[in-house]
Structure formats: structure tokens, C-alpha cells
Design a protein around this motif. Structure first.
Motif, PDB file in Angstrom:
ATOM      1  N   LEU A 219       0.639  -1.014  -0.340  1.00 41.43           N
ATOM      2  CA  LEU A 219      -0.133   0.328  -0.316  1.00 41.43           C
ATOM      3  C   LEU A 219       0.865   1.527   0.048  1.00 41.43           C
ATOM      4  O   LEU A 219       1.618   1.250   1.212  1.00 41.43           O
ATOM      5  CB  LEU A 219      -1.000   0.076   1.250  1.00 41.43           C
ATOM      6  CG  LEU A 219      -2.177   1.185   1.517  1.00 41.43           C
ATOM      7  CD1 LEU A 219      -2.740   0.800   0.205  1.00 41.43           C
ATOM      8  CD2 LEU A 219      -2.491   0.802   2.771  1.00 41.43           C
ATOM      9  N   GLN A 221       1.372   5.468   0.176  1.00 41.60           N
ATOM     10  CA  GLN A 221       0.291   6.959   0.395  1.00 41.60           C
ATOM     11  C   GLN A 221       1.674   7.908   0.075  1.00 41.60           C
ATOM     12  O   GLN A 221       2.714   7.717   0.092  1.00 41.60           O
ATOM     13  CB  GLN A 221       0.874   6.723   1.870  1.00 41.60           C
ATOM     14  CG  GLN A 221       0.351   8.168   2.179  1.00 41.60           C
ATOM     15  CD  GLN A 221       0.139   8.278   3.548  1.00 41.60           C
ATOM     16  OE1 GLN A 221       0.247   7.636   4.526  1.00 41.60           O
ATOM     17  NE2 GLN A 221      -0.875   9.727   4.186  1.00 41.60           N
ATOM     18  N   LEU A 235      -8.927   6.056  -1.597  1.00 38.59           N
ATOM     19  CA  LEU A 235      -8.166   4.980  -1.823  1.00 38.59           C
ATOM     20  C   LEU A 235      -7.903   4.397  -3.237  1.00 38.59           C
ATOM     21  O   LEU A 235      -9.103   3.899  -3.784  1.00 38.59           O
ATOM     22  CB  LEU A 235      -8.653   3.704  -1.025  1.00 38.59           C
ATOM     23  CG  LEU A 235      -7.572   2.305  -0.932  1.00 38.59           C
ATOM     24  CD1 LEU A 235      -6.361   1.979  -0.677  1.00 38.59           C
ATOM     25  CD2 LEU A 235      -8.710   1.435  -0.337  1.00 38.59           C
ATOM     26  N   THR A 265      -5.580  12.950  -0.398  1.00 36.18           N
ATOM     27  CA  THR A 265      -4.565  12.477   0.057  1.00 36.18           C
ATOM     28  C   THR A 265      -4.569  11.177  -0.553  1.00 36.18           C
ATOM     29  O   THR A 265      -5.818  10.208  -0.479  1.00 36.18           O
ATOM     30  CB  THR A 265      -4.852  11.621   1.912  1.00 36.18           C
ATOM     31  OG1 THR A 265      -4.249  13.098   2.388  1.00 36.18           O
ATOM     32  CG2 THR A 265      -3.928  11.101   2.488  1.00 36.18           C
ATOM     33  N   PHE A 267      -3.970   7.328  -2.130  1.00 34.36           N
ATOM     34  CA  PHE A 267      -3.257   6.012  -1.577  1.00 34.36           C
ATOM     35  C   PHE A 267      -3.272   4.998  -2.839  1.00 34.36           C
ATOM     36  O   PHE A 267      -4.661   4.646  -3.017  1.00 34.36           O
ATOM     37  CB  PHE A 267      -4.116   4.932   0.535  1.00 34.36           C
ATOM     38  CG  PHE A 267      -3.413   5.436   0.780  1.00 34.36           C
ATOM     39  CD1 PHE A 267      -2.540   4.556   1.523  1.00 34.36           C
ATOM     40  CD2 PHE A 267      -4.281   6.372   1.671  1.00 34.36           C
ATOM     41  CE1 PHE A 267      -2.548   6.168   3.474  1.00 34.36           C
ATOM     42  CE2 PHE A 267      -4.338   7.447   2.746  1.00 34.36           C
ATOM     43  CZ  PHE A 267      -3.171   7.036   3.525  1.00 34.36           C
ATOM     44  N   ALA A 294      -6.486  -3.067   2.678  1.00 32.14           N
ATOM     45  CA  ALA A 294      -6.262  -1.926   2.882  1.00 32.14           C
ATOM     46  C   ALA A 294      -7.524  -0.906   3.177  1.00 32.14           C
ATOM     47  O   ALA A 294      -6.360   0.226   3.982  1.00 32.14           O
ATOM     48  CB  ALA A 294      -6.504  -1.546   0.737  1.00 32.14           C
ATOM     49  N   VAL A 298      -6.159   2.243   5.266  1.00 29.14           N
ATOM     50  CA  VAL A 298      -6.054   3.330   5.527  1.00 29.14           C
ATOM     51  C   VAL A 298      -6.358   4.218   6.520  1.00 29.14           C
ATOM     52  O   VAL A 298      -6.440   5.645   6.783  1.00 29.14           O
ATOM     53  CB  VAL A 298      -6.883   3.807   3.871  1.00 29.14           C
ATOM     54  CG1 VAL A 298      -7.624   5.395   3.644  1.00 29.14           C
ATOM     55  CG2 VAL A 298      -6.187   3.221   3.370  1.00 29.14           C
ATOM     56  N   ARG A 301      -4.362   4.537   9.475  1.00 30.99           N
ATOM     57  CA  ARG A 301      -3.091   6.185   9.274  1.00 30.99           C
ATOM     58  C   ARG A 301      -4.288   7.293   9.317  1.00 30.99           C
ATOM     59  O   ARG A 301      -3.727   8.549   9.287  1.00 30.99           O
ATOM     60  CB  ARG A 301      -2.569   6.173   7.937  1.00 30.99           C
ATOM     61  CG  ARG A 301      -2.352   4.622   8.021  1.00 30.99           C
ATOM     62  CD  ARG A 301      -0.952   4.177   6.692  1.00 30.99           C
ATOM     63  NE  ARG A 301       0.135   5.100   6.843  1.00 30.99           N
ATOM     64  CZ  ARG A 301       0.729   5.254   7.582  1.00 30.99           C
ATOM     65  NH1 ARG A 301       1.608   4.385   8.303  1.00 30.99           N
ATOM     66  NH2 ARG A 301       1.989   7.067   7.396  1.00 30.99           N
ATOM     67  N   VAL A 564       3.970  11.446   5.163  1.00 28.27           N
ATOM     68  CA  VAL A 564       3.519  10.817   5.297  1.00 28.27           C
ATOM     69  C   VAL A 564       4.643   9.956   6.409  1.00 28.27           C
ATOM     70  O   VAL A 564       6.772  10.124   5.882  1.00 28.27           O
ATOM     71  CB  VAL A 564       3.816   9.683   3.988  1.00 28.27           C
ATOM     72  CG1 VAL A 564       3.605   8.419   3.353  1.00 28.27           C
ATOM     73  CG2 VAL A 564       2.925  11.362   2.530  1.00 28.27           C
TER      74      VAL A 564
END
Length: 587
Positions: A219, A221, A235, A265, A267, A294, A298, A301, A564
């Protein structure tokens, strides 16, 4: 009581004693089941032989077309005249001015009339199953495309003119091009020019870090590019047939880079290229390890924020399953779902469905039994076969007869970077989705839990492309009638890849790019997609800005961007594009 029926039952797995012969046949037939082709041809021939009326109609049509061609020749002798038959809009084989001259124009007209007759002959024979009819028509088109006068150095006026102009140097260069490609195929090497587009050097350049890894995915970012970002992250779940970086090509053509520049943001799921040890990975593993894990990472985070999830092609199919499961569980973690060229109803899968029947799937299972996976090059070969007129025969003319070299572009390099498909997953995918259509018809289960598309309630952005051979737009459209969610449907110009990678500016920007939009409340989309198409007005330009505006309209507020913090391996971070993207298609 136990089963008292002693009749042997068919197994979906290959028998060890049968494998040597079946593998030999599979290699000889390049992965296409001879039995499936024979069944279709026999069905058509036998029913046509038993239909004297249909035979008479076809004979009358052949006579009529011959007369039309002869009359056209007579009119041509008197001067310029209208064609007696026109090629399809996307058929550019006879569009050059040289084809307007005698005798080449006559040859082109004869070929197009013959093509038209075979289209009539392979359809409308009473008693032939629809699948066998489509397979027979497809085989006829393949033969006709191969025998087209445009492929002959003696019948193609462009080739003849170039040969006279260069004294045959074009044919000599073409022979060199052919020898080079043949040696690369024999040695298992990459095609020329691909080394110039390695991820992290020429493509997949958007900065970021790997923040999570499991057996199947990394994954990524991406680093923020704005002081503030939307609270809801995005995502992206790409297809696992190819590498993820089609959505992050060069900086000018990167959807990811533009998303980041819009203040999101972002991913990205980067799929691992499986090997023989992964033969037992199934669809449930891809759903759990690829999408659900995933999503969990996400959320962790991003402090539990809702997620804008986007899936492309098979990644979109898998994302739709995940959205349905989460909806049934009462999970409110998805803010929206965007699906690009992704099917959930496989009743009308387009020409890829020509290769999907019991015989063909069993044939592929036998082929995969040797190594535990289907080589990505065989999937690429199937896509080439579907669009052989553009991907095979145009190359023959351009590179082997004209002696030219087709420049390697980032998109072409990505297209050659195929991945392997685990045997179990591919078999389940073909049987449960394509062959039986379990997902759309409510029979699909994940670890015993039903997957009901009716449970998708979050806003949907469903995008399809007009000339998609893999996910026909009318098939993609069907989700609007299955999910219970407000939906925006966007139909853009282009094909399965070029229509998606459609930046407003840059090398891949198209002057002809356009899209149509429909917006409906849950399940209020018209039942007939063609009726909607007829009244939907096209809007010029790329669909990307429209999607960015849609995401903004479904987002809440801005928050401060944070750097990140990536995964550390051996004490070091793993920068984008990660490591899984470099897993070669060998093994």
C-alpha cells in the motif's frame, strides 16, 4: 444416508494422467480450446446444412453483392463514384488516398462486401446457440482480417509505393524488425525500448512511501502537495492483471499526481506478481488481502476518516464486492465508491466472453496446472486476438512491410508489463463471475457470507468507455440497476485503457476526448442504456476534471497535510513505487 450414485462426477481439477497430452495441446493451440472452437463451428455448420431456406438467402445475398461490385466497377470506369459499401468508422485499413485508385479500390470494395456477407452468414441460423454464433462470427472475422488485401505486399498500394520508392529497403528493414522480434520472443526477452520506461525512473514518479505490506499487496501513500488536504482520503484499487502504474505514468499523464495536486491524500494498491507457490490463492484472498486490508490500513492512518474508494477494471469488481459486504455489515467507512470500466454483471461481457465456456475454462485449468498460474502474456495474447485488426495486422503492415518502427510510449511499455494470475483465483473468477454470473444474480459468497450488490448505498461514480472490448459500457451500466445508491454515470470516448488515461493536457491528451453524464437517484437510471445514450449530450474534454469536482462535492472539509510515515524494512523506508511493482513476469 450417503450418496449411492456410483456414476463418476466431473471434476473441476485436471487429472494427472491427462496433463501431458493436454499441456501439449494447450501449447500448440496457444491457450485456445480446440474443442470449444469445434463445438461452435459444428453447431453452425449442422444447423446451416439443415436450413435450405437460409442457404438460399445467403446465395441470393452473395449474388446481389457480386452484382453490386460489378456495377461499381462499371461506374468507376466512367469516373469517380460513390462506394457500394463503406468500412466501419473505426476501420482505417483503406482510408489512405492510395486505396482510391484502380485496382486497389476494387479489391478493397470486394473485401468489404465479402466481410459483410460473412457477418450475415454467421448470424441468424436457426437453432445455433448465441455463444456458438458469436464464436463462429469471431473466427470468421479473424480469418478475414488475416486475408485482407491490406496485409499483402503485392496488394497494398502503400507498400508497393514504398517498395518502389526505396528500392525494396522497406522490406529489408521489415525483415530485420521481424527477426529482432522473433529472437526476443524465442529468448523470452522484453520487447525493444521497454527498458526506457522502468517504474521509478521514467514512469510511476509521484513521490510517496510504502506504508503497509502483506503477502499480496503493498500500500503506497503519496506525499501531499498542498498545505491542506481533504479529510477523506482516496484509495485506488487497480486491476491485478497489470501493474498499477497505468494510473501513475509520466508526470504529465498521471491521474495520481493530479489527485494529489487537487488536495487529496492518495493511497494506491500495488499488487504482488504471484508465482507457483501462490497457486492456492483464491478470490476471497484477493478481496481480504487486497481491498479489506487496504481499507483498514487507510482508516488507521487517517484517524478513522471515511474513504473515497476507486477501483479500475477487476479492481473495481473487487471493490464493489467489498462495498456490498461492508454495507451489509453496517460499516459506514466508505464515503463514496468510483468504479472505472468495472463490470459486476457478466451476462454480456463483450468479446472477452467468447473465450469463456466450460470447455475453455477446463482447458485453461489444465494449462495452469503445470506451474500454478496463468502467464500474463497469455492474457495479453487474448486481448490482442480480440482486437487483432489494430494490435496484430496493423503492426505487420507498419513494421514488417513498411519497415517502420513504432515508437515505444509509456502506455505501450505498461501494456507489456503483464502479471501472472494464480490458478485458483483465475478459475474462480472465470467460473463464478463470467460463466455463472453469481455476483449479479445474488449467489456469490465470501467465506459463507452473501455478497448482495443491493447493500451498496454510498454515492457511486460509474465510468465506462465507448470502445471498450474488455468491459462493454452497456455491461458496466448495469450496476446502476443493481446497487441501491445515488449514481453518476459517465461514458467517455476511447477504449479500456486510452479512455481512462485521458489527461486534460500532456502527451496523451486527446483533442477528440469527450464524455456524457447521467445522474440519478437510487435505481432510477433508465432500464435501456441506449435510450439514455441517444439523448445524452457529449461534453468536450477529459473526464478527469469532472471526477475531481464530483469528489470535492462529496467531501467534507480540509485538514492540515501531514508528512507520510512509511513502512521501514531493515531500518529504511520503502519509497514509491515500492518493490512489488518490479516482480518480473517470469518464473
Amino acid at each position: 444416508m450417503g450418496n449411492t450414485d456410483d456414476t463418476p462426477r466431473a471434476s473441476h481439477g485436471p487429472e494427472p494422467m491427462d496433463l501431458p497430452l493436454k499441456l501439449w495441446i494447450a501449447r500448440l493451440a496457444n491457450g485456445v480450446s480446440p474443442a470449444a472452437l469445434a463445438q461452435a463451428q459444428t453447431d453452425w455448420w449442422l444447423h446451416l446444412a439443415a436450413s435450405p431456406t437460409r442457404q438460399a438467402q445467403l446465395m441470393a445475398s452473395a449474388l446481389h453483392k457480386t452484382q453490386a461490385w460489378l456495377l461499381h466497377l462499371a461506374r468507376m470506369a466512367q469516373g469517380p463514384c460513390e462506394d457500394c459499401v463503406s468500412p466501419a468508422p473505426q476501420d482505417k485499413r483503406f482510408s489512405r488516398p492510395e486505396w482510391r485508385h484502380w485496382p486497389y479500390h476494387a479489391l478493397a470494395q470486394a473485401f468489404l462486401l465479402q466481410q459483410q456477407w460473412w457477418e450475415e452468414a454467421t448470424h441468424g441460423v436457426r437453432g445455433v446457440s448465441r455463444h456458438h454464433e458469436e464464436v463462429t462470427a469471431f473466427v470468421a472475422r479473424q480469418w478475414l482480417d488475416m486475408l485482407s488485401p491490406s496485409n499483402s505486399p503485392l496488394l497494398n498500394p502503400q507498400v508497393l509505393h514504398e517498395t518502389l520508392r526505396t528500392g525494396g529497403a522497406n522490406l529489408a528493414r521489415g525483415a530485420v524488425n521481424w527477426a529482432r522480434d522473433a529472437m526476443a520472443v524465442a529468448a523470452g526477452d522484453q520487447a525493444r525500448g521497454l527498458q526506457a520506461f522502468l517504474p521509478g525512473q521514467a514512469v510511476a514518479l509521484t513521490p510517496g512511501q510504502v506504508v503497509m505490506r502483506n503477502h499480496l499487496i503493498e500500500l503506497i501513500q503519496y506525499d501531499p502537495a498542498t498545505p491542506t488536504v481533504g479529510r477523506e482520503p482516496v484509495l485506488v484499487v487497480p486491476s491485478w492483471i497489470m501493474k498499477y502504474y497505468i494510473l501513475d505514468l509520466t508526470p504529465e499523464d498521471s491521474l495520481v499526481r493530479q489527485l494529489v495536486a487537487q488536495g487529496h491524500t492518495v493511497f494506491m494498491v500495488s499488487w504482488r506478481n504471484p508465482d507457483s507457490a501462490d497457486a492456492g490463492l483464491g478470490m476471497d484472498d484477493y478481496l481480504r488481502l487486497g481491498v479489506l486490508d487496504a481499507l483498514s490500513a487507510v482508516r488507521e492512518r487517517c484517524a478513522g476518516a471515511d474513504i473515497h474508494a476507486m477501483g479500475y477494471c477487476l479492481g473495481g469488481t473487487l471493490l464493489a464486492m467489498a462495498a456490498a459486504l461492508l454495507g451489509a455489515r453496517g460499516d459506514k467507512g466508505l464515503r463514496s465508491v468510483s468504479l472505472l470500466a468495472a463490470q459486476v454483471d457478466f451476462q454480456e461481457p463483450g468479446e472477452l466472453g467468447l473465450f469463456i465456456d466450460e470447455s475453455q475454462i477446463a482447458f485453461l485449468e489444465d494449462l495452469m496446472a503445470e506451474r500454478g498460474y496463468l502467464d500474463g502474456q497469455r492474457m495479453a495474447g487474448a486481448f490482442q486476438l480480440i482486437n487483432s485488426k489494430d494490435l496484430v495486422w496493423s503492426k505487420l503492415v507498419h513494421e514488417y512491410l513498411m519497415g517502420a518502427r513504432t515508437p515505444v510510449t509509456p502506455l505501450r511499455a505498461w501494456n507489456a508489463d503483464a502479471t501472472r494470475l494464480p490458478a485458483r483465483m483465475h478459475s474462480e473468477y472465470l467460473r463464478r463471475l463470467y460463466l455463472h454470473n453469481d455476483l449479479a444474480e445474488g449467489r456469490y459468497r465470501v467465506d459463507g457470507e452473501p455478497v448482495n450488490l443491493d447493500e451498496i448505498r454510498v454515492p457511486l461514480y460509474v465510468l465506462a468507455t465507448e470502445r471498450d472490448h474488455v468491459s462493454p459500457w452497456t455491461s458496466v451500466y448495469k450496476l446502476l440497476r443493481l446497487a441501491r445508491a445515488p449514481a453518476s454515470f459517465v461514458l467517455c470516448s476511447g477504449g479500456h485503457n486510452v479512455g481512462i488515461v485521458s489527461p486534460p493536457d500532456g502527451p496523451l491528451a486527446s483533442q477528440q476526448a469527450a464524455y456524457r453524464v447521467g445522474e440519478w437517484a437510487p435505481r432510477e437510471a433508465p432500464a435501456n442504456p441506449q435510450a439514455w445514450f441517444a439523448q445524452a449530450r457529449p461534453q468536450a474534454g477529459s473526464w478527469w476534471p469532472h471526477w475531481f469536482r464530483w469528489l470535492a462535492a462529496h467531501s467534507s472539509r480540509q485538514v492540515k497535510a501531514r508528512p507520510v510515515k512509511g513502512l521501514r524494512l531493515r531500518g529504511r523506508p520503502v519509497p514509491a513505487p515500492g518493490t512489488y511493482v518490479f516482480n518480473a513476469n517470469t518464473g
